[in-house]
Design an enzyme around this catalytic site. Structure first.
Site, PDB file in Angstrom:
ATOM      1  CD1 TRP A  90      -8.669 -13.284 -32.983  1.00 56.39           C
ATOM      2  CD2 TRP A  90      -8.215 -14.209 -34.960  1.00 56.39           C
ATOM      3  NE1 TRP A  90      -9.856 -13.688 -33.528  1.00 56.39           N
ATOM      4  CE2 TRP A  90      -9.604 -14.259 -34.747  1.00 56.39           C
ATOM      5  CE3 TRP A  90      -7.689 -14.749 -36.135  1.00 56.39           C
ATOM      6  CZ2 TRP A  90     -10.488 -14.826 -35.667  1.00 56.39           C
ATOM      7  CZ3 TRP A  90      -8.559 -15.299 -37.040  1.00 56.39           C
ATOM      8  CH2 TRP A  90      -9.942 -15.328 -36.814  1.00 56.39           C
ATOM      9  CD  GLU A 100      -4.151 -20.752 -28.187  1.00 56.03           C
ATOM     10  OE1 GLU A 100      -3.322 -20.916 -29.104  1.00 56.03           O
ATOM     11  OE2 GLU A 100      -4.123 -19.775 -27.415  1.00 56.03           O
ATOM     12  CB  ILE A 101      -5.693 -26.655 -28.386  1.00 56.56           C
ATOM     13  CG1 ILE A 101      -5.228 -28.080 -28.096  1.00 56.56           C
ATOM     14  CG2 ILE A 101      -4.693 -25.919 -29.265  1.00 56.56           C
ATOM     15  CD1 ILE A 101      -5.107 -28.938 -29.342  1.00 56.56           C
ATOM     16  NE  ARG A 104       1.227 -26.241 -18.044  1.00 54.72           N
ATOM     17  CZ  ARG A 104       0.836 -25.910 -16.818  1.00 54.72           C
ATOM     18  NH1 ARG A 104      -0.084 -24.963 -16.653  1.00 54.72           N
ATOM     19  NH2 ARG A 104       1.329 -26.529 -15.772  1.00 54.72           N
ATOM     20  CG  HIS A 195     -12.977  -2.564 -33.266  1.00 55.52           C
ATOM     21  ND1 HIS A 195     -12.660  -1.292 -33.707  1.00 55.52           N
ATOM     22  CD2 HIS A 195     -11.910  -2.979 -32.537  1.00 55.52           C
ATOM     23  CE1 HIS A 195     -11.461  -0.951 -33.264  1.00 55.52           C
ATOM     24  NE2 HIS A 195     -10.985  -1.955 -32.553  1.00 55.52           N
ATOM     25  NE  ARG A 200      -6.070  -7.648 -36.510  1.00 54.91           N
ATOM     26  CZ  ARG A 200      -4.805  -7.354 -36.215  1.00 54.91           C
ATOM     27  NH1 ARG A 200      -3.946  -7.151 -37.199  1.00 54.91           N
ATOM     28  NH2 ARG A 200      -4.412  -7.256 -34.961  1.00 54.91           N
TER      29      ARG A 200
END
Length: 278
Positions: A90, A100-101, A104, A195, A200
């Site tokens: 992706w 994003e999660i 860390r 697009h 996809r």
């Protein structure tokens, strides 16, 4: 037109649409609708709309002729839960904004993707990055699923033991598998979303990311149904032909041989076949 509202989109805001075994897509927010595309194209200060039929014709004209900037006026924000290996495919689409999660900061959950038995198949003999269409035997399906689950449990147990020893989370996470679920917020405009979807939702894309794309397209329809109908007509279910392939079509119409051979003929026939299936 200060703010566009899509009633069907309002109904599904924050609703989770299940994808794969543990994943989902959620429409968090959107900006603009079909009306915004029309308004931007007409550069007007009023509503910018005439009749639905005229708006649909204008949107179809814009998409068909690659006038893309009006579509960039519509923006989506999604909350997506997906396996890391899907996320890494992706992320190749670099025209979006995401957060994003982080492993860390957070302790990652014991959530891993395990394919359905019918989706387990052998390596394709003619496609180095794909699988065969036929599923393996039931016994082999069970063996693969059991093996994947066992490996996932073992690695996650090791992860937890490192955390119990107060090893830094950024180190403890490094052996977690690509099947681990991650989550992110993903924001993208409609032009670039189309697009993404064109690539996809294609039959050659990996099945798992295709599942996400199909669900996302259904969500997209609630915000911009006219634009999505045009996209479906010209992009999703349409086919582009090369100059040689167009010449082959003229030859066939004239009752001649196509003139194509080998891989060129194979690709040409595949396009014709996909067109008949739409």
């Amino acid at each position: 037109m200060a703010h566009c509202i899509a009633p069907e989109a309002e109904k599904i805001l924050d609703k989770e649409f299940k994808v794969l075994d543990k994943g989902f897509i959620r429409l968090v927010d959107y900006m603009g609708t079909d009306a915004r595309i029309v308004q931007a194209a007409r550069v007007s200060y009023g509503e910018g709309t005439k009749t639905v039929r005229e708006d649909a014709a204008l949107i179809d004209y814009l998409l068909r002729n690659k006038h893309t900037s009006p579509f960039e006026q519509v923006v989506f924000t999604f909350h997506i839960k997906l396996p890391i290996f899907v996320a890494r495919q992706w992320i190749r689409h670099r025209t979006a904004r995401l957060n994003e999660i982080s492993g860390r900061y957070s302790i990652l959950k014991a959530e891993f993707y395990v394919p359905d038995g019918k989706d387990i198949s052998l390596q394709s003999s003619d496609n180095k990055q794909g699988r065969m269409s036929e599923a393996v035997s039931q016994d082999l399906q069970n063996e693969v699923i059991s093996s994947l689950q066992k490996q996932q449990e073992e690695v996650y147990d090791g992860y937890c033991k490192l955390l119990d020893k107060n090893i830094a989370r950024e180190l403890a996470r490094i052996n977690l598998p690509l099947s681990t679920y991650t989550e992110w917020y993903w924001q993208i405009d409609l032009h670039n979303l189309f697009h993404f979807l064109r690539l996809r939702m294609d039959a050659h894309a990996q099945k798992e990311i295709r599942d996400y794309a199909e669900v996302m397209f259904e969500i997209c329809k609630t915000v911009a149904p006219l634009a999505c109908a045009s996209f479906e007509r010209h992009e999703k279910n349409g086919v582009n032909f090369s100059a040689e392939e167009l010449e082959a079509i003229h030859n066939l119409i004239a009752g001649k041989e196509s003139g194509l051979k080998g891989k060129e003929l194979e690709r040409f026939n595949e396009k014709l076949k996909s067109g008949r299936q739409v």
